[in-house]
Write a protein that holds these residues in place. Structure first.
Motif, mmCIF file in Angstrom:
data_model
loop_
_atom_site.group_PDB
_atom_site.id
_atom_site.type_symbol
_atom_site.label_atom_id
_atom_site.label_comp_id
_atom_site.label_asym_id
_atom_site.label_seq_id
_atom_site.Cartn_x
_atom_site.Cartn_y
_atom_site.Cartn_z
ATOM 1 N N ILE A 32 45.441 27.679 41.625
ATOM 2 C CA ILE A 32 45.558 28.040 43.032
ATOM 3 C C ILE A 32 44.471 29.025 43.440
ATOM 4 C CG2 ILE A 32 47.053 29.197 44.716
ATOM 5 C CD1 ILE A 32 49.428 28.089 43.057
ATOM 6 N N ALA A 33 44.170 29.992 42.582
ATOM 7 C CA ALA A 33 43.232 31.061 42.921
ATOM 8 C C ALA A 33 41.774 30.725 42.616
ATOM 9 C CB ALA A 33 43.626 32.341 42.180
ATOM 10 N N ARG A 34 41.501 29.567 42.078
ATOM 11 C CA ARG A 34 40.130 29.249 41.638
ATOM 12 C C ARG A 34 39.093 29.290 42.755
ATOM 13 N NH1 ARG A 34 42.615 24.021 41.418
ATOM 14 N NH2 ARG A 34 41.729 22.694 43.018
ATOM 15 N N ASN A 35 39.488 29.036 43.994
ATOM 16 C CA ASN A 35 38.529 29.020 45.098
ATOM 17 C C ASN A 35 38.407 30.355 45.818
ATOM 18 O OD1 ASN A 35 37.834 26.300 44.733
ATOM 19 N ND2 ASN A 35 39.649 25.657 45.856
ATOM 20 N N GLU A 36 39.100 31.368 45.324
ATOM 21 C CA GLU A 36 38.994 32.694 45.926
ATOM 22 C C GLU A 36 37.635 33.309 45.600
ATOM 23 O OE1 GLU A 36 41.184 34.098 47.984
ATOM 24 O OE2 GLU A 36 42.536 32.384 47.793
ATOM 25 N N GLY A 37 37.174 34.196 46.474
ATOM 26 C CA GLY A 37 35.879 34.843 46.277
ATOM 27 C C GLY A 37 35.914 35.902 45.189
ATOM 28 N N ASP A 38 34.732 36.248 44.698
ATOM 29 C CA ASP A 38 34.620 37.311 43.700
ATOM 30 C C ASP A 38 35.172 38.616 44.265
ATOM 31 O OD1 ASP A 38 33.377 35.432 42.170
ATOM 32 O OD2 ASP A 38 31.376 36.315 42.286
ATOM 33 N N THR A 55 41.604 40.624 38.514
ATOM 34 C CA THR A 55 40.532 40.626 39.503
ATOM 35 C C THR A 55 39.548 39.539 39.125
ATOM 36 O OG1 THR A 55 40.747 42.998 39.852
ATOM 37 C CG2 THR A 55 38.681 42.000 40.523
ATOM 38 N N LYS A 56 39.116 38.775 40.121
ATOM 39 C CA LYS A 56 38.110 37.742 39.870
ATOM 40 C C LYS A 56 36.740 38.396 39.892
ATOM 41 C CE LYS A 56 36.741 33.102 41.169
ATOM 42 N NZ LYS A 56 36.920 32.029 42.140
ATOM 43 N N SER A 57 36.024 38.292 38.764
ATOM 44 C CA SER A 57 34.729 38.962 38.662
ATOM 45 C C SER A 57 33.562 37.988 38.609
ATOM 46 C CB SER A 57 34.702 39.868 37.429
ATOM 47 O OG SER A 57 34.917 39.117 36.265
ATOM 48 N N GLY A 58 33.817 36.707 38.734
ATOM 49 C CA GLY A 58 32.761 35.706 38.726
ATOM 50 C C GLY A 58 33.379 34.329 38.789
ATOM 51 N N ALA A 59 32.543 33.320 38.697
ATOM 52 C CA ALA A 59 33.018 31.943 38.764
ATOM 53 C C ALA A 59 34.019 31.682 37.641
ATOM 54 C CB ALA A 59 31.850 30.974 38.677
ATOM 55 N N ASN A 60 35.287 31.622 38.011
ATOM 56 C CA ASN A 60 36.386 31.363 37.070
ATOM 57 C C ASN A 60 36.462 32.378 35.931
ATOM 58 O OD1 ASN A 60 37.400 29.116 38.485
ATOM 59 N ND2 ASN A 60 35.741 27.884 37.644
ATOM 60 N N ILE A 61 36.020 33.594 36.184
ATOM 61 C CA ILE A 61 36.141 34.676 35.203
ATOM 62 C C ILE A 61 37.103 35.703 35.785
ATOM 63 C CG2 ILE A 61 34.960 36.527 33.972
ATOM 64 C CD1 ILE A 61 32.430 34.784 34.110
ATOM 65 N N TRP A 62 38.189 35.958 35.064
ATOM 66 C CA TRP A 62 39.229 36.862 35.534
ATOM 67 C C TRP A 62 39.362 38.044 34.585
ATOM 68 C CZ3 TRP A 62 41.651 36.191 40.136
ATOM 69 C CH2 TRP A 62 41.470 34.950 40.750
ATOM 70 N N LYS A 63 39.423 39.232 35.143
ATOM 71 C CA LYS A 63 39.638 40.445 34.358
ATOM 72 C C LYS A 63 41.106 40.828 34.502
ATOM 73 C CE LYS A 63 38.306 45.270 33.997
ATOM 74 N NZ LYS A 63 37.485 46.341 34.558
ATOM 75 N N LEU A 64 41.828 40.876 33.385
ATOM 76 C CA LEU A 64 43.229 41.282 33.407
ATOM 77 C C LEU A 64 43.313 42.797 33.499
ATOM 78 C CD1 LEU A 64 44.716 38.869 30.751
ATOM 79 C CD2 LEU A 64 44.881 38.708 33.229
ATOM 80 N N LEU A 65 44.239 43.284 34.311
ATOM 81 C CA LEU A 65 44.416 44.705 34.564
ATOM 82 C C LEU A 65 45.782 45.156 34.073
ATOM 83 C CD1 LEU A 65 43.081 44.608 38.225
ATOM 84 C CD2 LEU A 65 41.809 45.279 36.182
ATOM 85 N N PRO A 66 45.956 46.448 33.829
ATOM 86 C CA PRO A 66 47.284 46.955 33.432
ATOM 87 C C PRO A 66 48.307 46.678 34.527
ATOM 88 C CG PRO A 66 45.604 48.661 33.217
ATOM 89 C CD PRO A 66 44.961 47.501 33.897
ATOM 90 N N THR A 67 49.538 46.467 34.130
ATOM 91 C CA THR A 67 50.582 46.176 35.111
ATOM 92 C C THR A 67 51.422 47.391 35.471
ATOM 93 O OG1 THR A 67 52.077 45.465 33.363
ATOM 94 C CG2 THR A 67 50.778 43.746 34.460
ATOM 95 N N ALA A 68 51.222 48.520 34.821
ATOM 96 C CA ALA A 68 52.038 49.701 35.083
ATOM 97 C C ALA A 68 51.720 50.327 36.436
ATOM 98 C CB ALA A 68 51.850 50.726 33.977
ATOM 99 N N ASP A 69 50.466 50.323 36.848
ATOM 100 C CA ASP A 69 50.048 50.900 38.121
ATOM 101 C C ASP A 69 49.898 49.764 39.125
ATOM 102 O OD1 ASP A 69 47.003 52.506 39.280
ATOM 103 O OD2 ASP A 69 48.993 52.441 40.154
ATOM 104 N N LEU A 70 50.872 49.603 40.007
ATOM 105 C CA LEU A 70 50.898 48.455 40.911
ATOM 106 C C LEU A 70 49.770 48.480 41.927
ATOM 107 C CD1 LEU A 70 54.698 48.109 41.651
ATOM 108 C CD2 LEU A 70 53.346 46.942 39.917
#
Length: 87
Positions: A32-38, A55-70
């Motif tokens: 679903i999110a693949r067409n979202e912008g960087d 966070t999307k940091s490039g073409a189909n590259i996603w950076k996972l973030l901690p979930t404790a701080d919403l």
């Protein structure tokens, strides 16, 4: 099929959108999110459980973030109906 939703925040942080979808698993969120912008920030939820922040940091590259701080506060998760996009 299970219900999931994503809260998407654009890179400048000015716009929030909620996307509801049903899928076998949470990995469908990437489709679903693949067409979202960087720079877009995404929270992935299954009902009231936060599964991932990323966070999307490039073409189909996603950076996972901690979930404790919403990223989005509890009062902002209920995005207005006109902002929802059904998938």
């Amino acid at each position: 099929m299970r219900p999931f939703h994503m809260i998407l925040q654009d890179a400048p942080g000015a716009e929030l959108r909620r996307v509801d979808f049903n899928a076998e698993g949470p990995d469908h969120a990437f489709q679903i999110a693949r067409n979202e912008g960087d720079g877009v920030h995404v929270e992935l939820w299954q009902e009231t459980t936060l599964l991932a922040r990323m966070t999307k940091s490039g073409a189909n590259i996603w950076k996972l973030l901690p979930t404790a701080d919403l990223l989005v506060g509890a009062d902002q998760r209920a995005v207005p109906q006109d902002a929802r996009i059904g998938v």
